[in-house]
Design an enzyme around this catalytic site. Structure first.
Site, short mmCIF file in Angstrom:
data_model
loop_
_atom_site.label_atom_id
_atom_site.label_comp_id
_atom_site.label_asym_id
_atom_site.label_seq_id
_atom_site.Cartn_x
_atom_site.Cartn_y
_atom_site.Cartn_z
N PRO A 94 0.83 -1.21 0.00
CA PRO A 94 0.00 0.00 0.00
C PRO A 94 0.87 1.26 0.00
CG PRO A 94 -0.80 -1.59 1.60
CD PRO A 94 0.53 -2.10 1.11
N GLU A 95 0.59 2.16 -0.94
CA GLU A 95 1.31 3.42 -1.00
C GLU A 95 0.40 4.53 -0.48
OE1 GLU A 95 3.28 4.05 -4.72
OE2 GLU A 95 4.13 2.04 -4.75
#
Length: 271
Positions: free
Chosen positions: A2-3
């Site tokens: 996840p960014e």
């Protein structure tokens, strides 16, 4: 992993269900995360009201009157809202934040690279203290990138992914922003002009804002706080498209490794 857009999507999905609610319990089924979950954490947060949920870089901060719960989703983690009678925990459902209204936030992390930590009021945690500015803030601009890049011979892609320079520009979005700016990712950071850095900063903001609006990018594991996938992947220009035609000029996209990360670019459109 996840960014920033995925973490912000999670924050927006979770906040309406958690802000203003009291934590009835914190259930830790597996505390051996990247950093061990403190044994005292359930006692610290139990009975406390979550005043607000903030995002700093890729961290979620659950603020209460007596301290802050610091959460990181790791490489494969998700935090989902479960309403009503929750299903039985699955193998990788490591932590539940049980709310007094009966809902709960369930943390799932197959690789156990995330964290659940506690910050006392006013504590300057090492994970947060050296972070650069937020990319969607007024502080982040082309002038900042130009100034901090002087004398740097490393690739510009690695430079904008450095969390000390600016937070949250992960691999996917660095590839995309550099393509939109017409900058080769392997070009030396110190040899890019102020004008091009201004364009790059604007495109970083544009790409991240668009990804947040569309719920992040679904690549393998990510889902938002509501359990739904993101959809920004449908608009990717270069990331994950090595060997396919460039959407702008038709040339075949190339791939190389920079900083051990997959880097895709167009030799015609990016200089």
């Amino acid at each position: 992993m996840p960014e920033l857009p995925e973490v912000e999507t999670t924050r927006r999905g979770v906040a309406p269900y958690a802000e203003g609610r009291v934590v009835r319990d914190l259930v830790v089924r597996e505390g051996r995360l990247r950093w061990p979950v403190p044994a005292a954490l359930p006692d610290l947060i139990r009975g406390q009201k979550i005043d607000r949920i903030e995002r700093r870089a890729k961290y979620l901060l659950f603020h209460t009157r007596v301290g802050t719960l610091l959460v990181h989703l790791g490489m494969s983690g998700s935090l989902r809202v479960l309403q009503g009678v929750p299903p039985q925990p699955m193998k990788h459902d490591h932590v539940d934040v049980v709310l007094a209204d009966g809902n709960l936030l369930r943390y799932n992390d197959p690789r156990r690279f995330g964290c659940f930590l506690w910050l006392s009021p006013g504590e300057d945690h090492p994970l947060l203290s050296s972070l650069g500015p937020e990319p969607l803030s007024d502080e982040f601009c082309g002038e900042l990138l130009f100034r901090r890049s002087r004398g740097r011979n490393g690739p510009v892609k690695s430079f904008i992914m450095d969390g000390h320079v600016v937070v949250g520009v992960g691999n996917i979005y660095a590839n995309e922003a550099l393509f939109l700016s017409g900058i080769r990712p392997d070009r030396a950071a110190g040899r890019i002009s102020a004008a091009r850095y201004e364009q790059l900063a604007n495109n970083i903001k544009q790409v991240l804002t668009s990804a947040i609006t569309q719920g992040g990018t679904t690549l393998r594991d990510f889902v938002g706080g509501d359990g739904k996938p993101g959809y920004f992947a449908q608009q990717l220009y270069v990331y994950g498209r090595a060997g396919l035609p460039c959407k702008a000029c038709g040339a075949l996209l190339r791939e190389q490794r920079l900083g051990q990360r997959a880097t895709v670019y167009c030799v015609t459109c990016q200089r």
